[in-house]
Design an enzyme around this catalytic site. Structure first.
Site, PDB file in Angstrom:
ATOM      1  N   VAL A  25       0.834  -1.195   0.000  1.00 24.61           N
ATOM      2  CA  VAL A  25       0.000   0.000   0.000  1.00 24.61           C
ATOM      3  C   VAL A  25       0.873   1.251   0.000  1.00 24.61           C
ATOM      4  O   VAL A  25       0.549   2.255  -0.642  1.00 24.61           O
ATOM      5  CB  VAL A  25      -0.973  -0.009   1.192  1.00 24.61           C
ATOM      6  CG1 VAL A  25      -1.773   1.295   1.256  1.00 24.61           C
ATOM      7  CG2 VAL A  25      -1.927  -1.193   1.083  1.00 24.61           C
ATOM      8  N   CYS A  76     -10.804  -2.447   2.610  1.00 22.18           N
ATOM      9  CA  CYS A  76     -10.969  -2.480   1.152  1.00 22.18           C
ATOM     10  C   CYS A  76     -12.272  -3.139   0.718  1.00 22.18           C
ATOM     11  O   CYS A  76     -12.880  -2.730  -0.280  1.00 22.18           O
ATOM     12  CB  CYS A  76      -9.775  -3.185   0.504  1.00 22.18           C
ATOM     13  SG  CYS A  76      -9.367  -4.790   1.229  1.00 22.18           S
ATOM     14  N   GLN A  98     -12.442 -11.865  -2.931  1.00 24.50           N
ATOM     15  CA  GLN A  98     -11.389 -10.880  -2.734  1.00 24.50           C
ATOM     16  C   GLN A  98     -10.054 -11.303  -3.349  1.00 24.50           C
ATOM     17  O   GLN A  98      -9.615 -12.439  -3.213  1.00 24.50           O
ATOM     18  CB  GLN A  98     -11.213 -10.596  -1.237  1.00 24.50           C
ATOM     19  CG  GLN A  98     -12.457  -9.962  -0.629  1.00 24.50           C
ATOM     20  CD  GLN A  98     -12.321  -9.622   0.836  1.00 24.50           C
ATOM     21  OE1 GLN A  98     -13.246  -9.803   1.608  1.00 24.50           O
ATOM     22  NE2 GLN A  98     -11.162  -9.111   1.240  1.00 24.50           N
ATOM     23  N   SER A 105      -4.043  -9.624  -3.696  1.00 25.91           N
ATOM     24  CA  SER A 105      -3.254  -8.459  -3.296  1.00 25.91           C
ATOM     25  C   SER A 105      -3.757  -7.850  -1.995  1.00 25.91           C
ATOM     26  O   SER A 105      -3.018  -7.146  -1.310  1.00 25.91           O
ATOM     27  CB  SER A 105      -3.269  -7.391  -4.397  1.00 25.91           C
ATOM     28  OG  SER A 105      -4.587  -6.975  -4.688  1.00 25.91           O
ATOM     29  N   GLY A 106      -4.999  -8.127  -1.636  1.00 26.19           N
ATOM     30  CA  GLY A 106      -5.532  -7.637  -0.376  1.00 26.19           C
ATOM     31  C   GLY A 106      -4.837  -8.227   0.836  1.00 26.19           C
ATOM     32  O   GLY A 106      -4.902  -7.663   1.933  1.00 26.19           O
ATOM     33  N   GLU A 123     -12.214 -10.281   8.584  1.00 22.22           N
ATOM     34  CA  GLU A 123     -12.759  -9.486   7.487  1.00 22.22           C
ATOM     35  C   GLU A 123     -14.279  -9.319   7.596  1.00 22.22           C
ATOM     36  O   GLU A 123     -14.827  -8.252   7.339  1.00 22.22           O
ATOM     37  CB  GLU A 123     -12.393 -10.131   6.148  1.00 22.22           C
ATOM     38  CG  GLU A 123     -12.436  -9.198   4.971  1.00 22.22           C
ATOM     39  CD  GLU A 123     -11.201  -8.331   4.842  1.00 22.22           C
ATOM     40  OE1 GLU A 123     -11.096  -7.599   3.850  1.00 22.22           O
ATOM     41  OE2 GLU A 123     -10.326  -8.383   5.732  1.00 22.22           O
ATOM     42  N   HIS A 134     -11.768  -6.455  -5.825  1.00 22.16           N
ATOM     43  CA  HIS A 134     -12.688  -7.222  -4.984  1.00 22.16           C
ATOM     44  C   HIS A 134     -14.080  -7.185  -5.603  1.00 22.16           C
ATOM     45  O   HIS A 134     -14.665  -6.110  -5.794  1.00 22.16           O
ATOM     46  CB  HIS A 134     -12.752  -6.626  -3.575  1.00 22.16           C
ATOM     47  CG  HIS A 134     -11.524  -6.862  -2.742  1.00 22.16           C
ATOM     48  ND1 HIS A 134     -10.466  -7.636  -3.153  1.00 22.16           N
ATOM     49  CD2 HIS A 134     -11.188  -6.409  -1.493  1.00 22.16           C
ATOM     50  CE1 HIS A 134      -9.538  -7.658  -2.203  1.00 22.16           C
ATOM     51  NE2 HIS A 134      -9.955  -6.929  -1.188  1.00 22.16           N
TER      52      HIS A 134
END
Length: 344
Positions: A14, A150, A176, A179-180, A202, A242
């Site tokens: 990020v 996200c 999802q 990369s999350g 989550e 996502h």
């Protein structure tokens, strides 16, 4: 006005997205980068394994990475963007605020604190004024605003567009992208030819953050929205984007056409990173799709489609780019909102 900014946790996924978005930004000038002690003292080029889909900015590559502590950041930095792991953020972010710095943070710590504004500018920009409560209660010269998770960012703007019909309950199932989880978060042996029907904590983030974002702020206290939200989160083998399946029950009867019109007309903001339209509505039943639609609006738009009436209320799909709209871009947009509202 050019604002001097720093990035906390600049070497992570990020943090790299933040640098990619901030480098060409006309209002923000990157002057400080921080990371872990193992990276401090090294050039950013050497400290970061650059994995973003554009070259590392030349003005940033040779900057020296600093330790992530207030004494290492110059006093003339106006705004800090934080992409720290939540365990680190919980410890050091308050120290930066006590030292007088203003933070726009993507880290998950403190998002649900009563005096911390959790903001999607197009949805609840007025919540930013919680910073006045925050400063009074904590005695900070600085301040801290958070953007949500996200997956929360992906569906909450669509819910905001439907609040006029009276939200009663929402069920959401997420698909999802890897990369999350960060570059090292999911191994190839786990995710290739597979789907993982659980992402730790989550579900709770979607269920709680959404109610705070859709709540009402009276100038002194925030009241959360009463809508019931239930979430199921799944990791799938896409890189970015996502995708979420949503079922919404409303007080008023709502047709698919009514919902599509409400989403299409939901307003954007006059901020550089806020796309127009905010919500892109597809008429095709097989859209949106991550590979095809995640970069709409420069990665900052919400895409939705497959809108139909079902026995369980209104049903639709929505999509957002999880590391841009869902993380770095959301923090930059909150930074723009801070600047617009005179907090810098």
């Amino acid at each position: 006005m050019t604002v001097r900014v720093g990035v906390l946790g600049a070497t992570g996924a990020v943090g790299q997205r933040l640098i990619q978005l901030l480098d060409p930004h006309p209002s923000f000038e990157i002057t400080t980068l921080t990371a872990s002690d193992s990276s401090a003292g090294r050039s950013y080029r050497d400290a970061a394994k650059w994995r973003v889909d554009s070259p590392i900015p030349t003005g940033v590559a040779d900057m020296t990475v600093q330790a992530t502590e207030p004494d290492s950041v110059p006093d003339d930095v106006d705004l800090l963007f934080s992409s720290l792991p939540s365990s680190v953020g919980a410890e050091v972010e308050p120290a930066f605020c006590e030292a007088g710095y203003v933070l726009s943070s993507n880290s998950s710590n403190a998002r649900m604190d009563a005096d911390v504004p959790l903001v999607i500018p197009e949805v609840n920009a007025d919540h930013l004024d919680l910073l006045e409560v925050q400063r009074d209660e904590r005695g900070w010269d600085g301040a801290m605003v958070k953007n949500p998770n996200c997956s929360t960012i992906t569906f909450v703007p669509t819910l905001a567009a439907l609040t006029q019909f009276g939200l009663e309950s929402v069920h959401v199932s997420t698909l999802q992208a890897v990369s999350g989880a960060g570059y090292d978060g999911v191994t190839s042996m786990e995710i290739i030819d597979n789907a993982i029907p659980h992402i730790g904590s989550e579900e709770d983030k979607l269920e709680t953050e959404s109610r705070k974002l859709l709540g009402d702020f009276d100038g002194a206290e925030l009241t959360q929205n009463s809508v019931e939200v239930a979430a199921s989160c799944n990791r799938i083998p896409t890189i970015d984007g996502h995708l979420e399946n949503v079922w919404v029950e409303t007080e008023e009867d709502i047709s698919a056409d009514d919902a599509a019109a409400a989403m299409e007309s939901y307003p954007s903001l006059d901020l550089r990173s806020s796309p127009d339209p905010l919500i892109h509505v597809f008429s095709e039943p097989d859209r949106p799709q991550p590979r095809m639609d995640r970069t709409l609006g420069g990665g900052m738009a919400i895409a939705t489609g497959g809108i139909r009436e079902s026995p369980f209320g209104l049903q639709y799909n929505c999509l957002a780019h999880n590391t841009i709209r869902g993380a770095a871009g959301a923090s930059v947009l909150n930074g723009e909102l801070l600047l617009e509202n005179g907090y810098l």
